[in-house]
Scaffold this motif. Structure first.
Motif, PDB file in Angstrom:
ATOM      1  N   MET A 149     -40.172  67.201 -32.928  1.00  0.00           N
ATOM      2  CA  MET A 149     -39.550  68.469 -32.635  1.00  0.00           C
ATOM      3  C   MET A 149     -40.033  69.011 -31.300  1.00  0.00           C
ATOM      4  O   MET A 149     -39.240  69.527 -30.528  1.00  0.00           O
ATOM      5  N   CYS A 150     -41.311  68.922 -31.068  1.00  0.00           N
ATOM      6  CA  CYS A 150     -41.894  69.519 -29.874  1.00  0.00           C
ATOM      7  C   CYS A 150     -41.428  68.803 -28.607  1.00  0.00           C
ATOM      8  O   CYS A 150     -40.963  69.440 -27.672  1.00  0.00           O
ATOM      9  N   SER A 151     -41.547  67.501 -28.584  1.00  0.00           N
ATOM     10  CA  SER A 151     -41.213  66.778 -27.347  1.00  0.00           C
ATOM     11  C   SER A 151     -39.718  66.804 -27.045  1.00  0.00           C
ATOM     12  O   SER A 151     -39.320  66.843 -25.889  1.00  0.00           O
ATOM     13  N   LYS A 152     -38.880  66.818 -28.093  1.00  0.00           N
ATOM     14  CA  LYS A 152     -37.436  66.836 -27.886  1.00  0.00           C
ATOM     15  C   LYS A 152     -36.847  68.238 -27.981  1.00  0.00           C
ATOM     16  O   LYS A 152     -35.658  68.428 -27.737  1.00  0.00           O
ATOM     17  N   ARG A 153     -37.676  69.217 -28.394  1.00  0.00           N
ATOM     18  CA  ARG A 153     -37.221  70.605 -28.564  1.00  0.00           C
ATOM     19  C   ARG A 153     -35.987  70.684 -29.458  1.00  0.00           C
ATOM     20  O   ARG A 153     -34.954  71.246 -29.112  1.00  0.00           O
ATOM     21  N   ILE A 154     -36.113  70.073 -30.632  1.00  0.00           N
ATOM     22  CA  ILE A 154     -34.999  70.099 -31.577  1.00  0.00           C
ATOM     23  C   ILE A 154     -35.339  71.033 -32.742  1.00  0.00           C
ATOM     24  O   ILE A 154     -36.495  71.360 -32.982  1.00  0.00           O
TER      25      ILE A 154
END
Length: 62
Positions: free
Chosen positions: A1-6
């Protein structure tokens, strides 16, 4: 979630696509939402995070 901002929903969808038999429990779903609300950086001094921790502590104490 954090790295892809999903979003939490997108993260759960990605996990289920990788492995269909995964059952994500409601407590973990709640944590994913909290993670997003805290802008991927929950901190003990943040209001939303503090309230969530208090709720968990009260639940544990019964």
């Amino acid at each position: 979630m954090c790295s892809k901002r999903i979003s939490p929903t997108a993260a759960m969808t990605a996990v289920r696509q990788a492995r269909e038999q995964v059952w994500i429990n409601p407590g973990f779903q709640e944590q994913l939402v909290l993670f997003e609300v805290c802008q991927y950086n929950p901190h003990p001094n943040e209001g939303v995070y503090k309230k969530w921790r208090q709720k968990i502590a009260q639940h544990i104490q019964g």
